[in-house]
Design a protein around this motif. Structure first.
Motif, PDB file in Angstrom:
ATOM      1  N   ILE A 198       0.853  -1.185   0.000  1.00 60.45           N
ATOM      2  CA  ILE A 198       0.000   0.000   0.000  1.00 60.45           C
ATOM      3  C   ILE A 198       0.888   1.234   0.000  1.00 60.45           C
ATOM      4  CG2 ILE A 198      -1.710   1.318   1.314  1.00 60.45           C
ATOM      5  CD1 ILE A 198      -2.857  -1.307   2.299  1.00 60.45           C
ATOM      6  N   PHE A 199       0.719   2.071  -0.999  1.00 56.85           N
ATOM      7  CA  PHE A 199       1.467   3.320  -1.087  1.00 56.85           C
ATOM      8  C   PHE A 199       0.545   4.453  -0.642  1.00 56.85           C
ATOM      9  CE2 PHE A 199       3.009   6.994  -3.739  1.00 56.85           C
ATOM     10  CZ  PHE A 199       4.148   7.227  -2.979  1.00 56.85           C
ATOM     11  N   GLY A 200       0.769   4.937   0.592  1.00 48.71           N
ATOM     12  CA  GLY A 200      -0.099   5.953   1.172  1.00 48.71           C
ATOM     13  C   GLY A 200      -1.046   5.318   2.176  1.00 48.71           C
ATOM     14  N   MET A 201      -0.681   5.388   3.469  1.00 47.38           N
ATOM     15  CA  MET A 201      -1.466   4.689   4.499  1.00 47.38           C
ATOM     16  C   MET A 201      -2.316   5.697   5.270  1.00 47.38           C
ATOM     17  SD  MET A 201      -1.981   1.575   5.190  1.00 47.38           S
ATOM     18  CE  MET A 201      -1.361   0.062   5.925  1.00 47.38           C
ATOM     19  N   GLY A 202      -3.133   6.444   4.527  1.00 51.75           N
ATOM     20  CA  GLY A 202      -4.114   7.310   5.158  1.00 51.75           C
ATOM     21  C   GLY A 202      -5.379   6.539   5.455  1.00 51.75           C
ATOM     22  N   ARG A 203      -6.504   7.253   5.493  1.00 54.88           N
ATOM     23  CA  ARG A 203      -7.773   6.620   5.842  1.00 54.88           C
ATOM     24  C   ARG A 203      -8.118   5.485   4.874  1.00 54.88           C
ATOM     25  NH1 ARG A 203      -8.426  12.132   6.124  1.00 54.88           N
ATOM     26  NH2 ARG A 203      -8.985  13.022   8.157  1.00 54.88           N
ATOM     27  N   ILE A 204      -8.002   5.769   3.584  1.00 57.47           N
ATOM     28  CA  ILE A 204      -8.394   4.763   2.591  1.00 57.47           C
ATOM     29  C   ILE A 204      -7.390   3.622   2.558  1.00 57.47           C
ATOM     30  CG2 ILE A 204      -8.865   4.347   0.152  1.00 57.47           C
ATOM     31  CD1 ILE A 204      -9.818   7.284   0.003  1.00 57.47           C
ATOM     32  N   GLY A 205      -6.103   3.930   2.637  1.00 54.63           N
ATOM     33  CA  GLY A 205      -5.099   2.874   2.673  1.00 54.63           C
ATOM     34  C   GLY A 205      -5.321   1.926   3.835  1.00 54.63           C
ATOM     35  N   ARG A 206      -5.630   2.482   5.009  1.00 49.54           N
ATOM     36  CA  ARG A 206      -5.884   1.622   6.173  1.00 49.54           C
ATOM     37  C   ARG A 206      -7.141   0.779   5.970  1.00 49.54           C
ATOM     38  NH1 ARG A 206      -4.374   6.465   8.766  1.00 49.54           N
ATOM     39  NH2 ARG A 206      -6.504   6.905   9.448  1.00 49.54           N
ATOM     40  N   ALA A 207      -8.161   1.362   5.344  1.00 50.43           N
ATOM     41  CA  ALA A 207      -9.391   0.609   5.098  1.00 50.43           C
ATOM     42  C   ALA A 207      -9.136  -0.546   4.128  1.00 50.43           C
ATOM     43  CB  ALA A 207     -10.478   1.537   4.549  1.00 50.43           C
ATOM     44  N   VAL A 208      -8.275  -0.338   3.140  1.00 49.37           N
ATOM     45  CA  VAL A 208      -7.928  -1.423   2.219  1.00 49.37           C
ATOM     46  C   VAL A 208      -7.151  -2.515   2.960  1.00 49.37           C
ATOM     47  CG1 VAL A 208      -6.571  -2.020   0.174  1.00 49.37           C
ATOM     48  CG2 VAL A 208      -7.993   0.043   0.178  1.00 49.37           C
ATOM     49  N   ALA A 209      -6.243  -2.112   3.840  1.00 49.35           N
ATOM     50  CA  ALA A 209      -5.495  -3.094   4.620  1.00 49.35           C
ATOM     51  C   ALA A 209      -6.438  -3.971   5.439  1.00 49.35           C
ATOM     52  CB  ALA A 209      -4.486  -2.390   5.526  1.00 49.35           C
ATOM     53  N   ARG A 210      -7.457  -3.367   6.037  1.00 50.60           N
ATOM     54  CA  ARG A 210      -8.421  -4.150   6.819  1.00 50.60           C
ATOM     55  C   ARG A 210      -9.189  -5.119   5.933  1.00 50.60           C
ATOM     56  NH1 ARG A 210      -8.947   0.909   9.517  1.00 50.60           N
ATOM     57  NH2 ARG A 210     -10.729   1.499   8.214  1.00 50.60           N
ATOM     58  N   ARG A 211      -9.498  -4.718   4.721  1.00 52.57           N
ATOM     59  CA  ARG A 211     -10.239  -5.586   3.814  1.00 52.57           C
ATOM     60  C   ARG A 211      -9.373  -6.724   3.283  1.00 52.57           C
ATOM     61  NH1 ARG A 211     -12.744  -1.070   4.309  1.00 52.57           N
ATOM     62  NH2 ARG A 211     -14.903  -0.707   3.636  1.00 52.57           N
ATOM     63  N   ALA A 212      -8.073  -6.489   3.196  1.00 46.59           N
ATOM     64  CA  ALA A 212      -7.177  -7.512   2.647  1.00 46.59           C
ATOM     65  C   ALA A 212      -6.962  -8.671   3.609  1.00 46.59           C
ATOM     66  CB  ALA A 212      -5.836  -6.877   2.287  1.00 46.59           C
ATOM     67  N   ALA A 213      -7.064  -8.404   4.894  1.00 52.07           N
ATOM     68  CA  ALA A 213      -6.770  -9.443   5.896  1.00 52.07           C
ATOM     69  C   ALA A 213      -7.629 -10.696   5.733  1.00 52.07           C
ATOM     70  CB  ALA A 213      -6.897  -8.867   7.299  1.00 52.07           C
ATOM     71  N   PRO A 214      -8.949 -10.577   5.533  1.00 52.42           N
ATOM     72  CA  PRO A 214      -9.745 -11.801   5.380  1.00 52.42           C
ATOM     73  C   PRO A 214      -9.408 -12.604   4.130  1.00 52.42           C
ATOM     74  CG  PRO A 214     -11.149  -9.942   5.987  1.00 52.42           C
ATOM     75  CD  PRO A 214      -9.809  -9.376   5.634  1.00 52.42           C
ATOM     76  N   PHE A 215      -8.744 -11.979   3.168  1.00 55.79           N
ATOM     77  CA  PHE A 215      -8.322 -12.703   1.970  1.00 55.79           C
ATOM     78  C   PHE A 215      -6.983 -13.407   2.178  1.00 55.79           C
ATOM     79  CE2 PHE A 215     -11.416  -9.823   0.187  1.00 55.79           C
ATOM     80  CZ  PHE A 215     -12.025 -10.569  -0.801  1.00 55.79           C
ATOM     81  N   GLY A 216      -6.419 -13.291   3.367  1.00 58.48           N
ATOM     82  CA  GLY A 216      -5.167 -13.965   3.666  1.00 58.48           C
ATOM     83  C   GLY A 216      -3.949 -13.269   3.090  1.00 58.48           C
TER      84      GLY A 216
END
Length: 309
Positions: free
Chosen positions: A141-159
């Motif tokens: 993730i390039f840019g860990m603002g609000r949206i970057g963090r939200a994408v990180a949370r969504r990626a976790a269930p995909f392993g």
């Protein structure tokens, strides 16, 4: 006299909130600028010194978007005009779309759909239309603002494993909560199997993903951009998608919108969307309402809710 002009249609709630001040809609906003104290606008509206000179009474430019590179903030500051935006309310919608583009790129959905529409699908085949698993892949993730963090949370269930590079590093607590590892930019480029862009566009970030960065990405990797088109050198991206190392890409934003680089239009391994990251009815309504509340606050003598520097 209308104290407020808007360049786009407002939802009913925003109209009711602002009606007492006098409101001119998108059909007549340019002619009403000379008396206007507030301007509600979008990223497609260039708010420069020339426009501001036609609006001598203006007190606030309220963007119904997050980005504000279309506004000459220096010219606004010189005139004492407040500039506001709409952070937070579009985070989830944009993160959802980024995840959809990650899935689309990894599974090769654009090429599969084109094949079917062209009459090339002749039934299930064991080795046909193969994509890539997300489980076990490294998401950069390039840019860990609000949206970057939200994408990180969504990626976790995909392993997916998450690494990131950002101007400001997260706290140790936040990194642990997201399962995210900070790396330098070179490490981000070298290790990412899927690279998702969420940084703002600045002179320093323009063309961050250039020919050199793309050459250094992993063979078979994927690039997703839901942030700003000019973060990527599109000519170099076309080469990387056609000749490697990229296996695919998902794009919602472009360097010279609405123009699309012609090389992208004919590639089977890229999903192209028309800048719809925040385009849900609920989110766009919240964006317009927040812009309207910023205007209401300033014209009522209160502080703006979301001022930008």
């Amino acid at each position: 006299m209308s104290r407020i002009v808007t360049t786009f249609p407002l939802p009913d709630g925003a109209i009711e909130l602002l009606r007492p001040f006098g409101l001119t809609g998108p059909d007549g906003w340019r002619g009403a600028l000379t008396e206007a104290e507030a301007l509600l606008c979008l990223l497609t509206d260039r708010v420069d010194a020339e426009l501001l000179d036609r609006a001598p009474r203006l007190r606030i430019v309220a963007n119904a978007v997050v980005g504000y590179e279309h506004v000459d903030r220096g010219a606004c500051r010189a005139r004492g005009i407040v500039v506001t935006n709409t952070p937070d309310v579009l985070t989830d919608a944009t993160a959802d779309l980024a995840m959809a583009l990650i899935l689309s790129a990894a599974r090769g959905l654009p090429g599969a759909e084109r094949s079917l529409r062209a009459g090339q699908f002749h039934g299930w085949g064991f080795w046909d239309y193969l994509g890539a698993d997300l489980n076990g892949k490294t998401l950069g993730i390039f840019g860990m603002g609000r949206i970057g963090r939200a994408v990180a949370r969504r990626a976790a269930p995909f392993g997916m494993r998450v690494i990131y590079h950002s101007r400001t590093r997260l706290s140790t607590h936040d990194e642990a909560a997201l399962g995210a590892e900070w790396v330098d930019f070179d490490g981000l480029i070298a290790r990412s199997e899927v690279l998702s862009l969420h940084a703002p566009l600045t002179p320093q970030t323009r063309h961050t993903i250039d020919a050199d960065a793309l050459r250094r990405m992993r063979p078979g990797s994927f690039l997703v951009n839901t942030a700003r088109g000019a973060l990527v050198d599109e000519a170099a991206l076309v080469d990387a998608l056609r000749d490697g190392p990229l296996a695919g890409a998902g794009l919602d934003v472009y360097e010279r919108e609405p123009e699309i680089h012609p090389g992208l239009l004919h590639l089977p391994n890229v999903t192209l969307l028309p800048h719809i990251g925040s385009a849900t009815r609920e989110t766009r309504t919240r964006m317009a309402m927040l812009a309207a509340r910023n205007v209401h606050a300033v014209l009522s003598g209160a502080s703006p809710l979301n001022p930008v520097p």
